[in-house]
Scaffold this active site. Sequence first.
Site, PDB file in Angstrom:
ATOM      1  N   LYS A  13     -25.997  49.390 -19.977  1.00  0.00           N
ATOM      2  CA  LYS A  13     -27.149  48.585 -19.558  1.00  0.00           C
ATOM      3  C   LYS A  13     -27.610  47.676 -20.703  1.00  0.00           C
ATOM      4  CE  LYS A  13     -28.760  52.089 -16.209  1.00  0.00           C
ATOM      5  NZ  LYS A  13     -29.756  53.172 -15.999  1.00  0.00           N
ATOM      6  N   TYR A  53     -27.363  50.013  -6.259  1.00  0.00           N
ATOM      7  CA  TYR A  53     -28.057  51.293  -6.103  1.00  0.00           C
ATOM      8  C   TYR A  53     -28.088  51.770  -4.645  1.00  0.00           C
ATOM      9  CZ  TYR A  53     -29.109  51.723 -11.004  1.00  0.00           C
ATOM     10  OH  TYR A  53     -28.968  51.881 -12.354  1.00  0.00           O
ATOM     11  N   ASN A 155     -32.131  54.132 -20.441  1.00  0.00           N
ATOM     12  CA  ASN A 155     -31.267  55.252 -20.813  1.00  0.00           C
ATOM     13  C   ASN A 155     -29.830  54.817 -21.093  1.00  0.00           C
ATOM     14  OD1 ASN A 155     -30.593  54.666 -18.210  1.00  0.00           O
ATOM     15  ND2 ASN A 155     -31.167  56.653 -17.341  1.00  0.00           N
ATOM     16  N   HIS A 158     -25.351  53.388 -16.978  1.00  0.00           N
ATOM     17  CA  HIS A 158     -25.179  53.875 -15.613  1.00  0.00           C
ATOM     18  C   HIS A 158     -23.832  54.577 -15.557  1.00  0.00           C
ATOM     19  CE1 HIS A 158     -24.720  54.248 -11.337  1.00  0.00           C
ATOM     20  NE2 HIS A 158     -23.488  53.786 -11.488  1.00  0.00           N
ATOM     21  N   GLU A 169     -18.980  51.881  -5.699  1.00  0.00           N
ATOM     22  CA  GLU A 169     -19.501  51.064  -6.802  1.00  0.00           C
ATOM     23  C   GLU A 169     -18.397  50.237  -7.449  1.00  0.00           C
ATOM     24  OE1 GLU A 169     -23.105  54.115  -8.140  1.00  0.00           O
ATOM     25  OE2 GLU A 169     -21.401  53.809  -9.462  1.00  0.00           O
TER      26      GLU A 169
END
Length: 200
Positions: A13, A53, A155, A158, A169
């Site tokens: 990210k 998502y 965080n 992903h 995905e």
Amino acid sequence: MDIKKERTLVVIKPDGVQRGLIGEVIRRYERSGLKLVATKMVIPTSDFVEKHYLVDPEWMTKTGNKTIESYRKKGKNPPSEDPIEVTKIVLENLKKYLVAGPVVAMVWQGVGAVGIIRKITGSTEPLTSDVGTIRGDFTIDSYELADSDGRAVRNILHASGTAEEAEKEISLWFSPEEIVDYRLINEAMIYDVDLNGIME
Ligand code: ADP
Ligand code: MG
């Protein structure tokens, strides 16, 4: 399906890229023995983040429940009792987070790839991710801080949650031509039944 060819999607990210962790992340996954079969740097659009998502129809419920449970464990009140309400806000914040700058998308392949990558990555909330995981070692964010500041938990990564989620995905992020089918010499040490050819 060949179990040695299980695949999973990882996205570093924007905070992972900006914190200078691209190399560290790849090093940790690569040394496990999994094989990198695709990678690229992109700046996702907000629509794309939503699509990503929502590929898993259960994602809103699961993520909301995980958040609520984490608040409860700490003896605190979640932002809402309804998991869908919690995740609606999370999704809006995720869109702002992931479009902020370049991200690095990757596909890793090998036996148990989805679970191995999740294990190395660590659990969602860095505050409670295990030491030794990427999220536990390299950042400190919490649901409480992120939710009270009205942003997504930062965080670093992903990583797909299940093999089915991974396949959906991967086809969203990569065209089939971008995924490379090749032999990695290291894999012989992991998978070959006979270790012939080591000795002269
Ligand atoms: P993971 O990335 O570990 O699979 P989820 O799929 O449940 O976690 O959630 C996707 C992302 O949404 C998380 O990585 C995190 O960045 C963000 N997120 C999840 N729950 C919250 C929350 N309660 N508050 C803020 N951000 C959240
Ligand atoms: Mg997830």
